[in-house]
Motif scaffolding. Structure first.
Motif, PDB file in Angstrom:
ATOM      1  N   SER A 110       0.680  -1.281   0.039  1.00  0.00           N
ATOM      2  CA  SER A 110      -0.124  -0.071  -0.033  1.00  0.00           C
ATOM      3  C   SER A 110       0.796   1.281   0.112  1.00  0.00           C
ATOM      4  O   SER A 110       0.220   2.439  -0.423  1.00  0.00           O
ATOM      5  CB  SER A 110      -0.934  -0.107   1.329  1.00  0.00           C
ATOM      6  N   ASP A 111       2.161   1.214   0.327  1.00  0.00           N
ATOM      7  CA  ASP A 111       3.080   2.254   0.525  1.00  0.00           C
ATOM      8  C   ASP A 111       4.468   1.717  -0.119  1.00  0.00           C
ATOM      9  O   ASP A 111       5.435   1.530   0.623  1.00  0.00           O
ATOM     10  CB  ASP A 111       3.237   2.638   1.877  1.00  0.00           C
ATOM     11  N   PRO A 112       4.380   1.595  -1.531  1.00  0.00           N
ATOM     12  CA  PRO A 112       5.674   1.190  -2.096  1.00  0.00           C
ATOM     13  C   PRO A 112       7.050   2.027  -1.620  1.00  0.00           C
ATOM     14  O   PRO A 112       8.052   1.507  -1.426  1.00  0.00           O
ATOM     15  CB  PRO A 112       5.540   1.272  -3.381  1.00  0.00           C
ATOM     16  N   GLY A 113       6.721   3.233  -1.335  1.00  0.00           N
ATOM     17  CA  GLY A 113       7.929   4.291  -1.201  1.00  0.00           C
ATOM     18  C   GLY A 113       8.277   3.969   0.431  1.00  0.00           C
ATOM     19  O   GLY A 113       9.676   3.949   0.808  1.00  0.00           O
ATOM     20  N   GLY A 114       7.483   3.656   1.365  1.00  0.00           N
ATOM     21  CA  GLY A 114       7.917   3.044   2.704  1.00  0.00           C
ATOM     22  C   GLY A 114       8.652   1.776   2.568  1.00  0.00           C
ATOM     23  O   GLY A 114       9.646   1.679   3.413  1.00  0.00           O
TER      24      GLY A 114
END
Length: 227
Positions: A110-114
């Motif tokens: 849900s949060d690829p950057g994270g």
């Protein structure tokens, strides 16, 4: 639309962008390495010496982790100069099975950057400690100190400083200083400072010197970049 946030990793930024129409984008040199996730693929953008022109299709989403001050080589496990002016698939640098597993996780995240940030943090924890000399070099050059002043301050010979800079930033300290000075001038220009004043404040001999450097590093004029 472009968004970014400071990373938990020092000198790093997590960013995302979605291209709404077919366009070419001018990516300016900045002394950084980027780990990119787009269209199901992981890519590394090496440190550029001049502006890179990227052509993007409509609706293409990008997520990236921008690593500065020598952090990129510690995450990737190789000297920055080996990636200079290149865009390389991550599975050419890391084991293919490892990259495939990470790709699968990113596709479901849900949060690829994270997730990119967490992976980089894990690799940094396992790597050799950050080199305080490298961080100081980037800081002082970014403030406008000369290469000679920085070499004296950190206790390195010009040759040693050049070698350390190649490994950490992808190019020698003189090139890094030019690039960081360009960004100082751009920040001033975008804040409304007149070109002649921006040239003086950023450390150029005069406005003509600034104009030549901007054209050399980016291929366009300062007015175009500020606009």
């Amino acid at each position: 639309m472009y968004r970014e946030r400071p990373s938990r990793i020092p000198h790093a930024v997590v960013w995302s962008s979605t291209v709404r129409s077919a366009e070419s984008h001018r990516v300016l040199p900045d002394g950084c390495l980027d780990l990119l996730w787009s269209n199901g693929r992981l890519t590394v953008a090496g440190p550029d010496t001049v502006a890179h022109i990227a052509s993007w299709r409509p609706g293409t989403p990008f997520v990236g982790l921008r690593l500065a001050s020598g952090a990129g080589p510690r995450v990737l496990g190789l000297p920055a100069h080996e990636l200079r002016d290149q865009r390389v698939r991550l599975d050419e640098l890391w084991p293919a099975a490892q990259v495939r597993r990470l790709t699968e996780r990113l596709a479901e995240a849900s949060d690829p950057g994270g997730l990119l940030e967490a992976v980089a943090q894990g690799r940094l924890a396992a790597a050799a400690p950050a080199d305080p000399v490298v961080e100081r070099v980037a800081e002082r050059l970014g403030q406008g100190s000369t290469v000679g002043e920085v070499a004296d301050e950190v206790g390195l010979s010009p040759r040693q400083l050049h070698r350390r800079s190649l490994d950490a930033f992808g190019y020698g300290p003189k090139t890094l200083a030019r690039i960081l000075r360009l960004h100082r001038a751009l920040e001033l220009g975008r804040s409304g400072t007149a070109a002649a004043e921006a040239a003086y404040a950023a450390g150029y001999a005069d406005q003509a010197h600034l104009s030549r450097e901007v054209r050399s590093l980016t291929g366009v004029t300062l007015t175009t970049l500020v606009a």
